[in-house]
Design an enzyme around this catalytic site. Structure first.
Site, PDB file in Angstrom:
ATOM      1  CB  CYS A  83      -0.471  15.066  40.035  1.00 56.73           C
ATOM      2  SG  CYS A  83      -1.025  15.585  38.414  1.00 56.73           S
ATOM      3  CD  GLU A 132       6.421  17.778  39.498  1.00 61.72           C
ATOM      4  OE1 GLU A 132       5.729  18.810  39.528  1.00 61.72           O
ATOM      5  OE2 GLU A 132       5.940  16.650  39.326  1.00 61.72           O
TER       6      GLU A 132
END
Length: 197
Positions: A83, A132
């Site tokens: 990620c 996010e």
């Protein structure tokens, strides 16, 4: 392994560390500006673009990584395969493929988009906030891993049952279950019903 500002301390010509910038986005994922990486994660957090990768082996097992203990954000916790954050102007797909290679030393096979998910997860360990707009990707890993020890502490391939056992005893990233649950339809399409995802 290629070195980028995200994989090593990047030094400017005068010896100071250069800042890494992220794309700030609105609730629809439209870019509205940039912010320095650490400042974007300071409470209450600023909504920014991110990506999460889920790679599987030929048996349908998910590749997990334990984040290196030296990372400033969520060190030592287990999480999905890879990620991170695209650089401003970088396509999320390109960033996902780039970081997977930089962190794990492999290029994903059949990497495919798996949707997006928006979340706000404070990290109790660091005090930072993951605010996010996350682009999800699924794919296959078909070559030996060569993890960068600066990025990755350990790796493991797990079945759904093994993941449940490990999740019950080990510490995972604050965002892990959110991104996994959002990616599940694409994961099932990739791995087939027999894999159990």
């Amino acid at each position: 392994m290629p070195i980028t500002p995200a994989t090593a301390t990047n030094r400017s010509s005068n010896g100071t560390a250069e800042a890494i910038f992220l794309e700030l986005v609105d609730e629809d994922g439209i870019t509205i500006g940039t912010a320095e990486k650490l400042s974007a994660h300071q409470p209450p957090g600023r909504l920014h673009r991110a990506f999460s990768v889920f790679l599987f082996d030929e048996r349908g097992r998910l590749l997990l990584q334990q984040r290196a203990s030296g990372k400033y954000h969520s060190p030592g916790v287990w999480s999905n395969t890879c990620c991170g954050h695209p650089y401003p102007g970088e396509a999320p797909f390109a960033a996902a493929a780039r970081r997977t290679y930089e962190e794990l030393g492999v290029s994903p096979s059949l990497l495919a988009e798996a949707g997006t998910v928006r979340y706000n997860h404070p990290d109790p360990g660091s005090g930072l906030v993951e605010q996010e707009y996350n682009h999800l990707f699924v794919g296959l890993v078909q070559s030996p891993l060569r993890p960068d020890p600066e990025e990755v502490g350990a790796t493991a391939f797990v079945t759904p049952e093994e993941l449940a056992e490990q999740h019950a005893k080990d510490t995972f990233s604050s965002w892990f279950m959110t991104v996994l649950d959002a990616a599940r339809p694409a994961v099932r399409e990739l791995t087939g019903e027999s894999a159990g995802w």
